[in-house]
Design a protein around this motif. Structure first.
Motif, mmCIF file in Angstrom:
data_model
loop_
_atom_site.group_PDB
_atom_site.id
_atom_site.type_symbol
_atom_site.label_atom_id
_atom_site.label_comp_id
_atom_site.label_asym_id
_atom_site.label_seq_id
_atom_site.Cartn_x
_atom_site.Cartn_y
_atom_site.Cartn_z
ATOM 1 N N MET A 1 -9.119 -29.538 88.317
ATOM 2 C CA MET A 1 -8.622 -30.751 87.690
ATOM 3 C C MET A 1 -9.757 -31.499 86.995
ATOM 4 S SD MET A 1 -6.104 -32.279 90.671
ATOM 5 C CE MET A 1 -5.597 -33.648 89.654
ATOM 6 N N THR A 2 -9.460 -32.071 85.860
ATOM 7 C CA THR A 2 -10.444 -32.884 85.157
ATOM 8 C C THR A 2 -10.559 -34.252 85.829
ATOM 9 O OG1 THR A 2 -8.834 -33.821 83.624
ATOM 10 C CG2 THR A 2 -9.846 -31.714 83.006
ATOM 11 N N GLY A 3 -11.607 -34.979 85.445
ATOM 12 C CA GLY A 3 -11.784 -36.309 86.003
ATOM 13 C C GLY A 3 -10.608 -37.214 85.696
ATOM 14 N N ALA A 4 -10.068 -37.103 84.489
ATOM 15 C CA ALA A 4 -8.925 -37.929 84.101
ATOM 16 C C ALA A 4 -7.707 -37.599 84.957
ATOM 17 C CB ALA A 4 -8.614 -37.719 82.625
ATOM 18 N N GLU A 5 -7.491 -36.319 85.236
ATOM 19 C CA GLU A 5 -6.359 -35.918 86.071
ATOM 20 C C GLU A 5 -6.506 -36.424 87.499
ATOM 21 O OE1 GLU A 5 -5.073 -31.751 83.818
ATOM 22 O OE2 GLU A 5 -6.557 -31.729 85.442
ATOM 23 N N VAL A 6 -7.731 -36.381 88.019
ATOM 24 C CA VAL A 6 -7.982 -36.910 89.366
ATOM 25 C C VAL A 6 -7.710 -38.412 89.396
ATOM 26 C CG1 VAL A 6 -9.751 -37.325 91.117
ATOM 27 C CG2 VAL A 6 -9.643 -35.114 89.956
ATOM 28 N N ALA A 7 -8.180 -39.122 88.377
ATOM 29 C CA ALA A 7 -7.945 -40.572 88.294
ATOM 30 C C ALA A 7 -6.449 -40.876 88.248
ATOM 31 C CB ALA A 7 -8.649 -41.142 87.068
ATOM 32 N N ASN A 8 -5.713 -40.092 87.479
ATOM 33 C CA ASN A 8 -4.264 -40.315 87.384
ATOM 34 C C ASN A 8 -3.564 -40.020 88.707
ATOM 35 O OD1 ASN A 8 -4.595 -40.995 84.712
ATOM 36 N ND2 ASN A 8 -3.992 -38.993 83.921
ATOM 37 N N ALA A 9 -4.007 -38.955 89.403
ATOM 38 C CA ALA A 9 -3.405 -38.615 90.695
ATOM 39 C C ALA A 9 -3.659 -39.730 91.721
ATOM 40 C CB ALA A 9 -3.969 -37.289 91.199
ATOM 41 N N LEU A 10 -4.861 -40.271 91.706
ATOM 42 C CA LEU A 10 -5.172 -41.381 92.613
ATOM 43 C C LEU A 10 -4.360 -42.619 92.257
ATOM 44 C CD1 LEU A 10 -9.053 -40.962 92.820
ATOM 45 C CD2 LEU A 10 -7.435 -40.705 94.722
ATOM 46 N N PHE A 11 -4.128 -42.821 90.985
ATOM 47 C CA PHE A 11 -3.316 -43.965 90.539
ATOM 48 C C PHE A 11 -1.887 -43.841 91.057
ATOM 49 C CE2 PHE A 11 -0.326 -45.692 87.393
ATOM 50 C CZ PHE A 11 -0.714 -47.026 87.382
ATOM 51 N N VAL A 12 -1.295 -42.668 90.911
ATOM 52 C CA VAL A 12 0.068 -42.442 91.401
ATOM 53 C C VAL A 12 0.106 -42.584 92.926
ATOM 54 C CG1 VAL A 12 1.917 -40.745 91.627
ATOM 55 C CG2 VAL A 12 0.695 -40.969 89.460
ATOM 56 N N ALA A 13 -0.904 -42.048 93.599
ATOM 57 C CA ALA A 13 -0.970 -42.171 95.059
ATOM 58 C C ALA A 13 -1.035 -43.635 95.479
ATOM 59 C CB ALA A 13 -2.184 -41.411 95.594
ATOM 60 N N THR A 14 -1.745 -44.429 94.710
ATOM 61 C CA THR A 14 -1.848 -45.860 95.020
ATOM 62 C C THR A 14 -0.482 -46.520 95.008
ATOM 63 O OG1 THR A 14 -4.078 -46.025 94.090
ATOM 64 C CG2 THR A 14 -2.813 -48.055 94.266
ATOM 65 N N ILE A 15 0.318 -46.248 93.984
ATOM 66 C CA ILE A 15 1.651 -46.844 93.892
ATOM 67 C C ILE A 15 2.506 -46.426 95.084
ATOM 68 C CG2 ILE A 15 3.770 -46.926 92.538
ATOM 69 C CD1 ILE A 15 2.120 -46.671 90.033
ATOM 70 N N HIS A 97 -15.700 -40.132 84.432
ATOM 71 C CA HIS A 97 -15.182 -39.202 83.419
ATOM 72 C C HIS A 97 -15.513 -39.664 82.001
ATOM 73 C CE1 HIS A 97 -12.509 -36.368 81.431
ATOM 74 N NE2 HIS A 97 -11.904 -37.385 80.824
ATOM 75 N N THR A 98 -15.395 -40.960 81.741
ATOM 76 C CA THR A 98 -15.602 -41.470 80.382
ATOM 77 C C THR A 98 -17.044 -41.894 80.120
ATOM 78 O OG1 THR A 98 -14.961 -43.711 81.085
ATOM 79 C CG2 THR A 98 -13.215 -42.270 80.236
ATOM 80 N N GLY A 99 -17.786 -42.173 81.198
ATOM 81 C CA GLY A 99 -19.156 -42.630 81.027
ATOM 82 C C GLY A 99 -19.262 -44.025 80.450
ATOM 83 N N GLY A 104 -11.422 -50.819 78.718
ATOM 84 C CA GLY A 104 -11.368 -50.593 77.281
ATOM 85 C C GLY A 104 -10.010 -50.700 76.633
ATOM 86 N N ASN A 105 -8.938 -50.848 77.418
ATOM 87 C CA ASN A 105 -7.601 -50.934 76.829
ATOM 88 C C ASN A 105 -6.684 -51.694 77.780
ATOM 89 O OD1 ASN A 105 -6.534 -48.850 78.763
ATOM 90 N ND2 ASN A 105 -7.928 -47.533 77.592
ATOM 91 N N VAL A 152 2.052 -48.732 79.407
ATOM 92 C CA VAL A 152 1.008 -48.800 78.383
ATOM 93 C C VAL A 152 -0.139 -47.848 78.734
ATOM 94 C CG1 VAL A 152 1.541 -51.135 77.617
ATOM 95 C CG2 VAL A 152 0.009 -50.821 79.571
ATOM 96 N N TYR A 153 0.199 -46.769 79.443
ATOM 97 C CA TYR A 153 -0.844 -45.820 79.848
ATOM 98 C C TYR A 153 -1.588 -45.276 78.627
ATOM 99 C CZ TYR A 153 -3.137 -41.579 81.354
ATOM 100 O OH TYR A 153 -4.072 -40.603 81.575
ATOM 101 N N THR A 154 -2.906 -45.204 78.769
ATOM 102 C CA THR A 154 -3.769 -44.696 77.708
ATOM 103 C C THR A 154 -4.707 -43.646 78.285
ATOM 104 O OG1 THR A 154 -3.715 -46.868 76.649
ATOM 105 C CG2 THR A 154 -5.412 -45.330 75.910
ATOM 106 N N GLU A 155 -4.805 -42.520 77.629
ATOM 107 C CA GLU A 155 -5.712 -41.479 78.097
ATOM 108 C C GLU A 155 -7.154 -41.984 78.130
ATOM 109 O OE1 GLU A 155 -5.151 -38.562 79.278
ATOM 110 O OE2 GLU A 155 -3.016 -38.309 78.839
ATOM 111 N N ALA A 156 -7.880 -41.530 79.127
ATOM 112 C CA ALA A 156 -9.283 -41.916 79.246
ATOM 113 C C ALA A 156 -10.062 -41.401 78.042
ATOM 114 C CB ALA A 156 -9.884 -41.354 80.535
#
Length: 322
Positions: A1-15, A97-99, A104-105, A152-156
């Motif tokens: 999984m990419t860093g963005a995918e991990v971040a998204n998975a953690l976000f969904v887990a949070t909800i 992932h983004t450095g 930013g959004n 308003v999800y925005t890709e990293a």
């Protein structure tokens, strides 16, 4: 999984975790006998007999015992800590992932507000400033914020050039922190008004129906109002600093401190409304009674500034990323 995918998975887990915490808090709120009881409400309207056996909770007829309800509350608090850690990890993963700084959004800003709001709640409950069962309302508010942010999800990705400045750390972080704290302040203002209305209905001997009867187990209205004021007193200087820092950044970026951009105008309106709340709170009895409504109006303006101004109005701050 990419860093963005991990971040998204953690976000969904949070909800999902916050939703579980909200359910656990709801169990404690409904069945913990230490909360205000129906017998007290009956006594308040001059009932001749308010025997505990008239109350199904007091008579141990509830489907969940008070001890189990308190256990659910403890589970809710554990889940809240876990969900907050997952949300923070999601933000940090996005940073790695983004450095770049993760504001930013519009999506990232909203997620930051949710984190600041939940951290505020956890500090309050850990200090014993508020009853744990009120986590039902805090987790509901934050979960709604996170759910809305999905729209308003925005890709990293990299920052737009106008935001690529160290001032994003100063200005936006202050604004996010203030917004998160004020979110919890708004929750307490709403709870105060519900409890105040409930007490008035009961004292007048009028029937109390849903959703007003939810306020039966809320703390004393005076305590809720006092906590509302304390939260806003703490957040207002942060909001002020964030606006001033934004003006300085605007001067460095565009050569002027203020240009009546829609975002600037509505931020100033929100500041004025919150200043009016603080003034009303320390004024006479009539103004103080209306102060919670002003606090709620203040957060409504904040939400308008976050949503409509970002998505509808054109301006120098149109960085919604959607």
């Amino acid at each position: 999984m990419t860093g963005a995918e991990v971040a998204n998975a953690l976000f969904v887990a949070t909800i999902l975790i916050y939703a579980g915490a909200m359910f656990a808090y709801a169990v404690e709120y409904a069945f913990d006998k230490r909360a205000p009881k129906r017998a007290k409400r009956l006594a308040a309207v001059g009932a001749e007999s308010a025997d505990a056996t008239d109350d199904p909770v007091a008579a141990n007829e509830a489907p969940i015992s008070p001890a189990a309800a308190r256990g659910a509350g403890r589970l809710g608090l554990i889940l809240t800590f876990l969900g907050t850690a997952a949300l923070a990890a999601s933000i940090v993963t996005r940073v790695v992932h983004t450095g770049r700084w993760p504001w930013g959004n519009m999506f990232e800003y909203t997620v930051g507000v949710a984190l600041a709001g939940m951290v505020t709640w956890l500090v309050l409950v850990s200090r014993g400033s508020v009853p744990r069962r009120l986590g039902l309302f805090a987790t509901f508010a934050v979960t709604m914020v996170l759910g809305t942010s999905v729209r308003v999800y925005t890709e990293a990705g990299p920052l737009v050039p106008a935001l690529d400045s160290y001032w994003i750390v100063i200005h936006v972080t202050a604004a996010i922190t203030a917004s998160g704290i004020l979110l919890i302040g708004c929750v307490f203002a709403i709870l105060h008004l519900l409890k105040r209305r409930y007490d008035r209905q009961v004292s007048d001997g009028k029937p109390v129906r849903f959703p007003l009867n939810v306020a039966e187990r809320l703390p004393d209205a005076t305590a809720l109002e006092r906590m509302t004021f304390k939260i806003h007193v703490f957040a207002f200087p942060l909001l002020t600093f964030g606006i001033i820092a934004g003006s300085v950044w605007a001067h460095l970026a565009w050569g002027r401190y203020w240009a009546w951009d829609p975002k600037e105008v509505w931020a100033f309106i929100a500041w004025v409304v919150y200043a009016a709340y603080l003034h009303a709170r320390v004024s006479g009895r009539s103004a103080k009674a209306n102060a919670p409504w002003i606090a709620i109006l203040g957060y409504a303006v904040m939400l308008f500034n976050l949503t409509a101004v970002n998505l509808v109005f054109d301006g120098l701050h149109s960085y919604a990323g959607v």
